[in-house]
Design a protein around this motif. Structure first.
Motif, PDB file in Angstrom:
ATOM      1  N   ASP A   1      23.326  66.794  39.249  1.00 21.21           N
ATOM      2  CA  ASP A   1      23.790  67.020  40.627  1.00 21.21           C
ATOM      3  C   ASP A   1      22.655  66.694  41.626  1.00 21.21           C
ATOM      4  O   ASP A   1      21.528  66.382  41.222  1.00 21.21           O
ATOM      5  N   PHE A   2      22.947  66.815  42.908  1.00 22.18           N
ATOM      6  CA  PHE A   2      21.934  66.508  43.932  1.00 22.18           C
ATOM      7  C   PHE A   2      22.159  67.356  45.186  1.00 22.18           C
ATOM      8  O   PHE A   2      23.234  67.941  45.370  1.00 22.18           O
ATOM      9  N   LYS A   3      21.143  67.396  46.017  1.00 24.06           N
ATOM     10  CA  LYS A   3      21.268  67.982  47.362  1.00 24.06           C
ATOM     11  C   LYS A   3      20.685  66.999  48.363  1.00 24.06           C
ATOM     12  O   LYS A   3      19.726  66.268  48.066  1.00 24.06           O
ATOM     13  N   HIS A   4      21.255  67.035  49.535  1.00 25.63           N
ATOM     14  CA  HIS A   4      20.959  66.026  50.542  1.00 25.63           C
ATOM     15  C   HIS A   4      20.481  66.743  51.814  1.00 25.63           C
ATOM     16  O   HIS A   4      21.272  67.391  52.483  1.00 25.63           O
ATOM     17  N   LEU A   5      19.181  66.638  52.089  1.00 20.99           N
ATOM     18  CA  LEU A   5      18.628  67.265  53.296  1.00 20.99           C
ATOM     19  C   LEU A   5      18.694  66.259  54.451  1.00 20.99           C
ATOM     20  O   LEU A   5      18.265  65.115  54.293  1.00 20.99           O
ATOM     21  N   TYR A   6      19.228  66.694  55.585  1.00 26.04           N
ATOM     22  CA  TYR A   6      19.296  65.792  56.737  1.00 26.04           C
ATOM     23  C   TYR A   6      18.623  66.428  57.950  1.00 26.04           C
ATOM     24  O   TYR A   6      18.280  67.602  57.926  1.00 26.04           O
ATOM     25  N   ASP A   7      18.432  65.616  58.964  1.00 27.40           N
ATOM     26  CA  ASP A   7      17.804  66.040  60.218  1.00 27.40           C
ATOM     27  C   ASP A   7      16.324  66.367  60.040  1.00 27.40           C
ATOM     28  O   ASP A   7      15.840  67.384  60.544  1.00 27.40           O
ATOM     29  N   LEU A   8      15.608  65.496  59.316  1.00 23.87           N
ATOM     30  CA  LEU A   8      14.152  65.623  59.190  1.00 23.87           C
ATOM     31  C   LEU A   8      13.490  64.677  60.189  1.00 23.87           C
ATOM     32  O   LEU A   8      13.771  63.471  60.178  1.00 23.87           O
ATOM     33  N   PRO A   9      12.600  65.189  61.026  1.00 18.71           N
ATOM     34  CA  PRO A   9      11.855  64.280  61.902  1.00 18.71           C
ATOM     35  C   PRO A   9      11.036  63.308  61.046  1.00 18.71           C
ATOM     36  O   PRO A   9      10.452  63.726  60.043  1.00 18.71           O
TER      37      PRO A   9
ATOM     38  N   GLN B   1      27.240  69.067  49.707  1.00 14.91           N
ATOM     39  CA  GLN B   1      25.911  68.729  49.187  1.00 14.91           C
ATOM     40  C   GLN B   1      24.884  68.571  50.309  1.00 14.91           C
ATOM     41  O   GLN B   1      23.713  68.359  50.038  1.00 14.91           O
ATOM     42  N   MET B   2      25.355  68.628  51.556  1.00 14.58           N
ATOM     43  CA  MET B   2      24.474  68.378  52.691  1.00 14.58           C
ATOM     44  C   MET B   2      23.843  69.683  53.191  1.00 14.58           C
ATOM     45  O   MET B   2      24.537  70.685  53.368  1.00 14.58           O
ATOM     46  N   ILE B   3      22.554  69.646  53.436  1.00 12.58           N
ATOM     47  CA  ILE B   3      21.849  70.821  53.958  1.00 12.58           C
ATOM     48  C   ILE B   3      21.015  70.384  55.156  1.00 12.58           C
ATOM     49  O   ILE B   3      20.262  69.414  55.057  1.00 12.58           O
ATOM     50  N   LYS B   4      21.156  71.104  56.243  1.00 14.82           N
ATOM     51  CA  LYS B   4      20.307  70.799  57.401  1.00 14.82           C
ATOM     52  C   LYS B   4      18.881  71.276  57.098  1.00 14.82           C
ATOM     53  O   LYS B   4      18.692  72.406  56.640  1.00 14.82           O
ATOM     54  N   TYR B   5      17.912  70.396  57.320  1.00 14.96           N
ATOM     55  CA  TYR B   5      16.518  70.723  57.040  1.00 14.96           C
ATOM     56  C   TYR B   5      16.073  71.927  57.866  1.00 14.96           C
ATOM     57  O   TYR B   5      16.268  71.964  59.081  1.00 14.96           O
ATOM     58  N   LYS B   6      15.500  72.914  57.156  1.00 10.42           N
ATOM     59  CA  LYS B   6      15.000  74.104  57.851  1.00 10.42           C
ATOM     60  C   LYS B   6      13.572  73.838  58.317  1.00 10.42           C
ATOM     61  O   LYS B   6      12.659  73.743  57.499  1.00 10.42           O
ATOM     62  N   GLN B   7      13.398  73.720  59.621  1.00  6.53           N
ATOM     63  CA  GLN B   7      12.060  73.498  60.165  1.00  6.53           C
ATOM     64  C   GLN B   7      11.280  74.812  60.142  1.00  6.53           C
ATOM     65  O   GLN B   7      11.871  75.884  60.106  1.00  6.53           O
ATOM     66  N   PHE B   8       9.974  74.711  60.195  1.00  9.23           N
ATOM     67  CA  PHE B   8       9.153  75.926  60.188  1.00  9.23           C
ATOM     68  C   PHE B   8       7.834  75.653  60.879  1.00  9.23           C
ATOM     69  O   PHE B   8       7.431  74.494  61.053  1.00  9.23           O
ATOM     70  N   ASN B   9       7.163  76.722  61.255  1.00  8.12           N
ATOM     71  CA  ASN B   9       5.838  76.602  61.852  1.00  8.12           C
ATOM     72  C   ASN B   9       4.787  76.646  60.752  1.00  8.12           C
ATOM     73  O   ASN B   9       4.962  77.345  59.738  1.00  8.12           O
TER      74      ASN B   9
END
Lengths: 207, 93
Positions: free
Chosen positions: A164-172, B75-83
């Protein structure tokens, strides 16, 4: 008597007409006391969604686009009540979705705020694939900018099963270090200096 | 007779007032149009400094999920930003 009644009704009608000429339907200021925002799509992709909300609103609200904003085109949102606004644009690619933001935009009466979108303004994505063949699960993933001295929070809400996989989005866009925590020895595996680019999906095959 | 005269005068005044109001509206509309044309010509010469950014500084909630092509939403996860400093200390090996 009838003429008096007629006069009163006629006066009310005229006053209503005058008021409708000088105010808006939504109870806000009339149109000539409002502003506009134009987004220029200078990316090489279509922008699929555009959100505009007052800066103090906790939600993004409805999509402002009725159809994709094609590369090279522009789109104007008109009759905006003057205030500070936040904008979010979304490009939905074949592999992932990518975001770009602009906060605290001052919308002023009778002015158009021009906003430009370039490829490099959008986020990137990271996919972690569990390629283990021995049945091991990935319990946690930490993704930290290479310049950061800490790992931050676990990015997973549930384990990743084999295959399986996970897809992280919204990374600067940046260089990132990745720590993958397995449920079996050696537990922690590190992948350093992974370059996340704008509008790009990077895949790490973990095993 | 005086009563009818009053009614007529009052009606004329109201109509005149509404016509003036409409005329002002049209004048304002023309002014706005001209002003916008002037602004656009000025802005074309200005550097395009108002641009979007990939940096997310506010976590506003989405009202609806975007539709994705080629992948499953779950399967999509919004990246958790942090300091910097949050979480375990990083020691590069």
């Amino acid at each position: 008597m009838y003429k008096k009644v007629f006069l009163i009704l006629f006066s009310i009608f005229l006053l209503g007409a005058i008021v409708s000429c000088t105010s808006s339907n939504d109870g806000g200021p009339p149109w000539h006391f409002r502003g506009d925002l134009t987004l220029y799509n200078d990316t090489s992709f279509s922008i699929s969604k555009l959100y505009l909300t007052p800066a103090n609103e906790p939600e993004w609200g409805p999509d402002q686009l009725s159809s994709d904003l094609l590369s090279g085109d522009s789109y104007t949102i008109t009759d905006i009540i003057p205030d500070l606004y936040d904008v979010k644009a979304v490009i939905i690619g074949n592999l992932s979705k990518y975001y770009a933001y602009k906060y605290d935009i001052p919308i002023e009466a009778r002015h158009t705020f021009d906003l430009y979108a370039y490829n490099s303004d959008f986020s990137g994505s990271l996919e972690i694939v569990n390629n283990d063949t021995t049945g091991s699960y990935i319990d946690a993933i930490y993704v930290s900018p290479a310049g950061s001295g800490s790992w931050g929070p676990n990015q997973l809400e549930s384990s990743i099963a084999p295959g399986d996989f996970k897809h992280l989005y919204d990374l600067p866009p940046d260089s990132y270090d990745v720590k993958i925590v397995w449920d079996t020895i050696p537990y922690n595996v590190y992948y350093y200096d992974n370059i996340i680019k704008s509008l790009t999906l990077l895949t790490i095959n973990a095993d | 007779m005086k009563k009818y005269l009053k009614i007529v005068v009052l009606t004329i005044l109201i109509v005149a007032f509404s016509v003036v109001a409409l005329a002002e509206e049209i004048i304002v509309q023309n002014e706005v149009s001209q002003e916008k044309q002037h602004e656009n010509s000025l802005k074309s010469n200005v550097t395009k400094e108002n641009r979007l950014s990939s940096i997310r500084t506010k976590d506003k909630m989405d009202s609806s999920n975007s539709v994705f092509k080629g992948t499953d939403n779950k399967q999509m996860i919004k990246y958790k930003q942090f300091n910097d400093g949050e979480g375990d200390v990083k020691t590069k090996e």
